[in-house]
Design a protein around this motif. Structure first.
Motif, short mmCIF file in Angstrom:
data_model
loop_
_atom_site.label_atom_id
_atom_site.label_comp_id
_atom_site.label_asym_id
_atom_site.label_seq_id
_atom_site.Cartn_x
_atom_site.Cartn_y
_atom_site.Cartn_z
N PRO A 8 67.03 92.97 60.50
CA PRO A 8 67.82 92.82 59.28
C PRO A 8 68.07 94.20 58.67
O PRO A 8 67.15 95.01 58.56
N TYR A 9 69.31 94.47 58.30
CA TYR A 9 69.65 95.77 57.70
C TYR A 9 70.81 95.57 56.73
O TYR A 9 71.85 95.05 57.11
N PHE A 10 70.60 96.03 55.49
CA PHE A 10 71.61 95.81 54.45
C PHE A 10 71.89 97.11 53.70
O PHE A 10 71.02 97.97 53.60
N GLY A 11 73.11 97.22 53.22
CA GLY A 11 73.51 98.41 52.48
C GLY A 11 74.68 99.08 53.14
O GLY A 11 75.78 98.55 53.16
N LYS A 12 74.43 100.23 53.73
CA LYS A 12 75.47 101.00 54.42
C LYS A 12 74.86 101.55 55.71
O LYS A 12 73.74 102.04 55.73
N TRP A 13 75.62 101.46 56.81
CA TRP A 13 75.11 102.00 58.07
C TRP A 13 74.82 103.49 57.92
O TRP A 13 75.64 104.22 57.34
N ILE A 30 68.16 93.97 77.38
CA ILE A 30 67.60 93.59 76.08
C ILE A 30 68.77 93.29 75.14
O ILE A 30 69.78 93.98 75.17
N HIS A 31 68.60 92.26 74.31
CA HIS A 31 69.64 91.89 73.37
C HIS A 31 69.17 92.18 71.94
O HIS A 31 68.05 91.85 71.58
N TRP A 32 70.02 92.82 71.16
CA TRP A 32 69.73 93.15 69.76
C TRP A 32 70.55 92.24 68.86
O TRP A 32 71.75 92.06 69.08
N VAL A 33 69.90 91.70 67.82
CA VAL A 33 70.59 90.89 66.82
C VAL A 33 70.37 91.55 65.46
O VAL A 33 69.23 91.73 65.03
N PHE A 34 71.47 91.92 64.82
CA PHE A 34 71.44 92.53 63.49
C PHE A 34 71.91 91.51 62.47
O PHE A 34 72.94 90.87 62.66
N PHE A 35 71.18 91.38 61.38
CA PHE A 35 71.58 90.57 60.23
C PHE A 35 71.99 91.58 59.17
O PHE A 35 71.16 92.40 58.73
N THR A 36 73.25 91.56 58.75
CA THR A 36 73.74 92.67 57.94
C THR A 36 74.94 92.32 57.09
O THR A 36 75.68 91.37 57.41
N TYR A 55 72.91 90.12 51.49
CA TYR A 55 71.49 90.34 51.27
C TYR A 55 70.89 89.15 50.51
O TYR A 55 69.82 88.64 50.87
N ALA A 56 71.57 88.67 49.49
CA ALA A 56 71.08 87.53 48.71
C ALA A 56 70.93 86.28 49.59
O ALA A 56 69.93 85.56 49.51
N ASP A 57 71.92 86.04 50.45
CA ASP A 57 71.84 84.88 51.34
C ASP A 57 70.73 85.03 52.37
O ASP A 57 70.06 84.05 52.72
N TYR A 58 70.52 86.26 52.84
CA TYR A 58 69.43 86.47 53.79
C TYR A 58 68.08 86.21 53.12
O TYR A 58 67.21 85.56 53.70
N CYS A 59 67.92 86.69 51.90
CA CYS A 59 66.67 86.45 51.17
C CYS A 59 66.46 84.95 50.94
O CYS A 59 65.33 84.45 51.04
N ARG A 60 67.54 84.21 50.66
CA ARG A 60 67.43 82.76 50.52
C ARG A 60 67.01 82.11 51.84
O ARG A 60 66.20 81.17 51.85
N LEU A 61 67.55 82.59 52.95
CA LEU A 61 67.16 82.07 54.26
C LEU A 61 65.67 82.31 54.50
O LEU A 61 64.94 81.41 54.93
N PRO A 75 66.37 96.10 49.68
CA PRO A 75 66.31 95.70 51.09
C PRO A 75 65.17 96.36 51.86
O PRO A 75 64.76 95.86 52.91
N TYR A 76 64.63 97.46 51.34
CA TYR A 76 63.51 98.11 52.05
C TYR A 76 62.31 97.18 52.17
O TYR A 76 61.52 97.28 53.09
#
Length: 185
Positions: A8-13, A30-36, A55-61, A75-76
């Protein structure tokens, strides 16, 4: 052997992301999945998936899947939940033998080559002998391993506290290593 890395990574790349993605490209097994909320980067490797979520939806999840009120202001704080990512995202790991948590400030070498001698033989593979490494750790994808973080006393408080507890490297490590960062007796 299928490995899925969850990040999971939020903000700016960050500016160095192209280097990380370039190294991911050379780990096709290897497969990478980013939640962003940062969008899909240009020239993303084929072995990556970018799941667009706020970010808010990820925190709810996370709150829903862990049954806790997870609502950090930064997000840290997501670093704390790294050992729980396999549990949180079980739906994405059905065909994975291992899952990993990692950071994006890395340039990966040949991961399968580096770990081939222990894959299939170990349940947890860290890059340090004396602790679980927050920057990269592999866990066998089984229900007991996915829920192992729940064996840490007061894990809910660690996750929900606004203070950083260094859960992955400190508290989660203690499940495996009694004498973190000390040489073996």
């Amino acid at each position: 052997m299928k490995i899925t890395v969850l990040i999971p990574y939020f903000g700016k790349w960050p500016a160095w992301l192209p280097f990380t993605l370039h190294s991911i490209r050379f780990n096709p097994g290897i497969h990478w999945v980013f939640f962003t909320d940062c969008g899909r980067p240009d020239n993303a490797p084929e072995n990556t998936t970018f799941i667009e979520i706020s970010y808010a939806d990820y925190c709810r999840l996370v709150s829903q899947r862990l049954n806790i009120p997870f609502a950090p202001t930064s997000p840290y704080k997501l670093c704390e939940i790294k050992p729980a990512l396999g549990f949180i995202h079980q739906d994405l790991l059905a065909d994975s033998d291992y899952w990993a948590f990692s950071d994006i400030d890395l340039v990966y070498g040949d991961l399968l080559g580096s770990f081939s001698h222990v894959l299939g033989h170990k349940d947890v593979i860290a890059t340090h002998r004396t602790r679980i490494s927050g920057h990269f750790c592999l866990l066998r994808n089984t229900a007991p391993m996915d829920a192992l973080f729940k064996q840490v006393p007061d894990w809910q408080q660690h996750f929900c506290s606004p203070e950083l507890a260094v859960f992955d490297e400190r508290h989660f490590s203690r499940l495996f290593i009694g004498r973190k960062n000390f040489p073996e007796p």
